[in-house]
Design an enzyme around this catalytic site. Structure first.
Site: not given
Ligand code: NI
Length: 276
Positions: A87, A237
């Site tokens: 992400d 992430h």
């Molecule tokens: Ni996010």
């Protein structure tokens, strides 16, 4: 529930699309013309064209069907498959490093990219998005501003998703198929709206190692390995360098355990729960 909204009212070739073989249904009133919207779906470029009169999503990914659920934290499957999702990128340094790691291991991932990150990296982001697609990864919608959707009006939500959708489509020629709400914050009626108007299931996760708190690569790896299970969805992430540092060990150990990495669309297509 089988969603029928993709029954076609009319089809036309989208002349402004950058990829000639992409096609779309009619744009919706709230779409800017090339974006996501009601009665609109763009298929992967360069693959078998759909049957006129009825869009065949199976032609893009074998086994893919309209998602039965508006939300997925995992799927039920007897296969030892898992989806890893990255992400908040693309990031000009971390993302290409990650893509090298994935390519070396033939691992397919899903990237929930943020529109502002694409705009903020005009020199590298388009190339990174195209590289993701070229190397077999999937790109999902993670909004433009990374704001809290659960606090937004329906129109603000539509704007976030439409603009991010258009940016991804413009750069890659491939429309995102799913979305992840920033922070996982989303209301049930918003999930229904997104599925009905954009065709997006809401993708959450089964394992969150809280890598954004930067616990260190070895902790990220151990949390991911501990939480991994067939049909699961891993949340990390590519925005954070230590997370990327954790990937070689994480991926190698999961591969050694016999896991096969699939994208979110592929994972949903492998859901063995009864579809009605
Ligand atoms: Ni996010």
């Amino acid at each position: 529930m089988r969603v029928t909204l993709f029954s076609i009212l009319g089809l036309f070739a989208l002349s402004s699309c950058q990829v000639p073989s992409s096609i779309s249904l009619e744009p919706s009133p709230h779409s800017g013309g090339t974006g996501a919207g009601k009665f609109k779906k763009t298929i992967l470029a360069g693959l078998e064209a759909p049957t006129w009169g009825e869009l065949k999503l199976e032609s893009t990914i074998p086994g893919w069907d309209i998602p039965v659920d508006d939300t997925y934290t995992r799927v039920s499957t007897s296969q030892k498959v898992i989806a890893i999702t990255f992400d908040d990128g693309p990031h000009g340094v971390n993302t290409p490093r990650l893509l090298d790691m994935l390519k070396e291991r033939k691992v397919k991932a899903t990237f929930f990219v943020v529109g502002d990150m694409i705009k903020g990296n005009p020199s590298s982001a388009p190339g990174l998005l195209r590289r993701m697609v070229a190397e077999g990864h999937e790109i999902g919608n993670h909004t433009v501003t990374h704001g809290t959707l659960s606090r937004m009006s329906d129109d603000a939500l539509r704007s976030e998703l439409t603009r991010a959708h258009d940016m991804i489509l413009k750069e890659t020629g491939v429309a995102p198929r799913s979305m992840r709400p920033p922070g996982g914050a989303i209301k049930s009626d918003q999930k229904k709206l997104m599925l009905q108007e954009f065709g997006y299931p809401t993708i959450l996760w089964s394992v969150d190692p809280e890598d954004w708190k930067r616990p260190g690569p070895s902790v990220v790896t151990s949390r991911l390995l501990k939480g991994a299970s067939p049909g699961g969805i891993l949340l990390v992430h590519d925005l954070h360098a230590p997370t990327v540092d954790a990937m070689p060990s994480t991926l190698d150990q999961l591969l050694a355990q016999g896991y096969r990495f699939v994208t979110i669309s592929e994972l949903i297509a492998l859901d063995e729960r009864k579809k009605e």
